[in-house]
Motif scaffolding. Structure first.
Motif, short mmCIF file in Angstrom:
data_model
loop_
_atom_site.label_atom_id
_atom_site.label_comp_id
_atom_site.label_asym_id
_atom_site.label_seq_id
_atom_site.Cartn_x
_atom_site.Cartn_y
_atom_site.Cartn_z
N ILE A 41 0.88 -1.23 0.01
CA ILE A 41 -0.12 -0.17 -0.09
C ILE A 41 0.83 1.41 -0.14
CG2 ILE A 41 -1.81 1.26 1.30
CD1 ILE A 41 -2.55 -1.51 2.75
N PRO A 42 0.99 1.86 -1.11
CA PRO A 42 2.22 2.88 -1.32
C PRO A 42 2.26 3.98 -0.13
CG PRO A 42 0.82 2.59 -3.34
CD PRO A 42 0.19 1.61 -2.46
N ILE A 43 1.25 4.33 0.35
CA ILE A 43 1.49 5.52 1.43
C ILE A 43 2.11 4.82 2.75
CG2 ILE A 43 -0.97 5.06 2.47
CD1 ILE A 43 -1.01 8.50 2.26
N LEU A 44 1.98 3.55 2.85
CA LEU A 44 2.39 3.14 4.29
C LEU A 44 3.95 3.19 4.26
CD1 LEU A 44 0.18 -0.27 5.08
CD2 LEU A 44 0.09 2.28 5.80
N LYS A 45 4.64 3.21 2.96
CA LYS A 45 5.93 3.43 2.64
C LYS A 45 6.57 4.67 3.61
CE LYS A 45 6.16 2.68 -1.88
NZ LYS A 45 6.49 2.40 -3.01
N GLU A 46 5.83 5.41 3.95
CA GLU A 46 6.11 6.83 4.57
C GLU A 46 6.33 6.65 6.11
OE1 GLU A 46 3.23 9.84 3.60
OE2 GLU A 46 3.49 9.35 1.30
N ALA A 47 5.89 5.60 6.74
CA ALA A 47 5.93 5.39 8.21
C ALA A 47 7.54 5.22 8.36
CB ALA A 47 5.28 3.98 8.33
N ASP A 48 7.79 5.37 9.62
CA ASP A 48 9.43 5.61 10.15
C ASP A 48 9.61 4.32 10.76
OD1 ASP A 48 11.58 5.68 11.52
OD2 ASP A 48 11.41 7.82 12.17
N SER A 172 -5.10 5.17 -1.30
CA SER A 172 -3.85 4.37 -1.36
C SER A 172 -4.04 3.10 -1.74
CB SER A 172 -2.84 4.78 -0.49
OG SER A 172 -1.49 4.18 -0.85
N GLU A 173 -5.07 2.48 -0.80
CA GLU A 173 -5.13 1.04 -0.84
C GLU A 173 -6.12 0.70 -1.77
OE1 GLU A 173 -6.16 -1.12 2.86
OE2 GLU A 173 -6.01 -3.12 1.69
N SER A 174 -7.24 1.59 -2.05
CA SER A 174 -8.22 1.44 -2.78
C SER A 174 -7.87 1.37 -4.28
CB SER A 174 -9.33 2.46 -2.61
OG SER A 174 -10.33 2.20 -3.63
N GLU A 175 -6.80 2.28 -4.58
CA GLU A 175 -6.22 2.58 -5.99
C GLU A 175 -5.37 1.44 -6.45
OE1 GLU A 175 -4.51 6.28 -5.58
OE2 GLU A 175 -6.56 7.19 -5.60
N THR A 176 -4.80 0.77 -5.27
CA THR A 176 -3.94 -0.28 -5.65
C THR A 176 -4.04 -1.90 -5.36
OG1 THR A 176 -2.76 0.13 -3.67
CG2 THR A 176 -1.92 1.28 -5.38
N SER A 177 -5.24 -2.22 -4.58
CA SER A 177 -5.38 -3.40 -4.14
C SER A 177 -5.75 -4.44 -5.05
CB SER A 177 -6.03 -3.39 -2.77
OG SER A 177 -6.40 -4.55 -2.38
N VAL A 178 -4.98 -4.95 -6.02
CA VAL A 178 -5.44 -5.80 -7.18
C VAL A 178 -5.87 -7.12 -6.31
CG1 VAL A 178 -4.57 -4.73 -9.20
CG2 VAL A 178 -3.07 -6.02 -7.88
N ARG A 179 -5.01 -7.65 -5.47
CA ARG A 179 -5.04 -8.70 -4.95
C ARG A 179 -6.48 -8.92 -4.05
NH1 ARG A 179 -2.53 -13.75 -2.94
NH2 ARG A 179 -1.21 -13.54 -4.43
N ASN A 180 -6.88 -8.00 -3.44
CA ASN A 180 -7.92 -8.00 -2.38
C ASN A 180 -9.11 -8.06 -3.70
OD1 ASN A 180 -7.47 -8.44 0.14
ND2 ASN A 180 -7.00 -6.23 0.21
N ARG A 181 -9.06 -7.27 -4.91
CA ARG A 181 -10.15 -7.55 -5.80
C ARG A 181 -10.11 -8.96 -6.29
NH1 ARG A 181 -12.10 -2.50 -6.56
NH2 ARG A 181 -10.74 -1.05 -5.58
N ALA A 182 -9.05 -9.49 -6.58
CA ALA A 182 -9.13 -10.89 -6.97
C ALA A 182 -9.77 -11.84 -5.88
CB ALA A 182 -7.48 -11.28 -7.39
N ILE A 183 -9.50 -11.58 -4.72
CA ILE A 183 -10.20 -12.52 -3.71
C ILE A 183 -11.59 -12.17 -3.63
CG2 ILE A 183 -10.32 -12.70 -1.26
CD1 ILE A 183 -7.35 -11.97 -0.78
N TYR A 204 -14.28 -2.55 3.28
CA TYR A 204 -13.28 -3.31 3.93
C TYR A 204 -12.13 -2.21 3.87
CZ TYR A 204 -9.15 -6.39 4.16
OH TYR A 204 -8.12 -6.81 4.42
N PHE A 205 -11.75 -1.52 2.58
CA PHE A 205 -10.64 -0.63 2.52
C PHE A 205 -10.85 0.69 3.72
CE2 PHE A 205 -10.39 -1.90 -2.18
CZ PHE A 205 -9.39 -2.87 -1.83
N LYS A 206 -12.14 1.02 3.93
CA LYS A 206 -12.30 1.90 4.83
C LYS A 206 -12.21 1.69 6.14
CE LYS A 206 -15.43 5.26 2.23
NZ LYS A 206 -16.56 5.69 2.01
#
Ligand code: DON
Length: 331
Positions: A41-48, A172-183, A204-206
């Motif tokens: 989830i791209p935005i989670l990369k910003e965590a320290d 960020s998750e909604s735009e990228t989560s192809v795996r959850n869409r596959a599930i 679910y994403f919310k």
């Protein structure tokens, strides 16, 4: 000898416990280096990745907070426990368990394998994505906000305030989560979803993007430790049977494919999320000796550097250390 164990004349003061926890947190802080923050989830990369914090709240009102406890983070998979609770409260336990099982998978949280390889009659458990998305589909409501209302109300009753949704993490998750869409498509094909796929995934994403901090997780854990009752008011927030079921699922499935090891080495129900949060529940114990938190406590951890299973690397080690020192294991 249990470190921090005391003889009967010593008072288990908050300050005394705080000193121990501060030492342990500074020791495990260094081990955050060994993990990596989630990046799918791209935005989670910003965590320290060097952040590590813990809150412990007891039924008797002891509050310990140590390390990076003021960093808000998103609840992610920890929401699955509370969405399951809400579904059981809305629909009743039999309805929910007719549609999702209570068996550990031993697989990654977002595995599709079981849905594809085995002729499953229902998803394995509510804490892997397939089961969690199915549970989310059971909630009443025609919009994601309507479906989420009961979850927000539960959080408000537990925490005394209504947590906020982090819109950036949701998008960020909604735009990228192809795996959850596959599930999701597998779940549709198998006829498991009770509401339309897009609505279910949006919800679910919310639910994963609700923002909390370690003290909130500790407070939630404490209420679960107390079988769903608020010790301050004596009010039932979660029905006892539902709270017990949730704790059994946390113990057997809460740390994904590391659940067995966590049960063996830490020995308390817990649930992790990919942003680095862990909620853990230490139920009351009957013991002769004078150990901290015999009345039960909730523990909230934040440490975004994750191990290969997606659990906070330093957070797990810190919990293991605390559980050993204070003999928190339920076994
Ligand atoms: O389904 C997902 O990918 C996330 N929103 C939640 C995953 C998660 O937190 C898994 N936990 N370790």
């Amino acid at each position: 000898m249990v470190q921090g164990a005391v003889n009967r004349n010593t008072k288990l003061t908050e300050e005394w416990l705080q000193n121990y926890v501060d030492d342990w947190v500074s020791f495990y802080h260094r081990q955050t280096e060994e993990g990596e923050v989630a990046s799918y989830i791209p935005i989670l990369k910003e965590a320290d990745k060097n952040h590590l914090g813990i809150s412990i709240i007891s039924k008797n009102g002891i509050n310990i907070h140590s390390g990076n406890v003021d960093i808000p983070f998103t609840i992610q998979s920890i929401s699955k426990v509370f969405m399951f609770i809400v579904a059981c409260m809305e629909r009743g336990i039999p309805y929910v368990l007719d549609r999702v099982d209570v068996e550990p998978t031993g697989e990654a949280f977002n595995s599709i394998m079981h849905l594809e390889m085995r002729q499953v009659k229902k998803p394995f458990n509510p804490l892997v994505n397939a089961g969690a998305i199915t549970v989310t589909s059971m909630l009443y409501g025609d919009t994601s906000d309507q479906k989420l209302e009961a979850l927000f109300q539960l959080f408000e009753r537990m925490l005394g305030f209504r947590p906020k949704l982090n819109k950036d993490v949701y998008e960020s998750e909604s735009e990228t989560s192809v795996r959850n869409r596959a599930i999701g498509y597998y779940l549709v094909e198998l006829g498991f979803l009770e509401s339309e796929l897009e609505l279910t995934l949006e919800t679910y994403f919310k639910q994963c993007s609700i923002e909390i901090a370690t003290r909130d997780l500790a407070q939630m854990g404490m209420i679960l430790a107390n079988d769903g009752e608020d010790p301050k008011t004596g009010l039932e927030i979660i029905p006892r049977q539902v709270a017990r079921l949730a704790k059994a699922l946390m113990l057997t499935c809460g740390m994904y494919e590391a659940s067995g090891k966590f049960a063996a080495y830490v020995g308390i129900p817990a649930k992790s999320g990919v942003s680095g949060g862990i909620v853990a529940v230490a139920p009351p114990r009957i013991r002769e000796d004078d150990l901290p938190f015999l009345e039960g406590c909730g523990i909230g951890v934040y440490g975004p550097a994750l191990d290969k299973q997606g659990n906070s690397v330093a957070g797990i080690r810190l919990l293991r250390h605390i559980a050993k020192q204070w003999d928190l294991s339920i076994f």
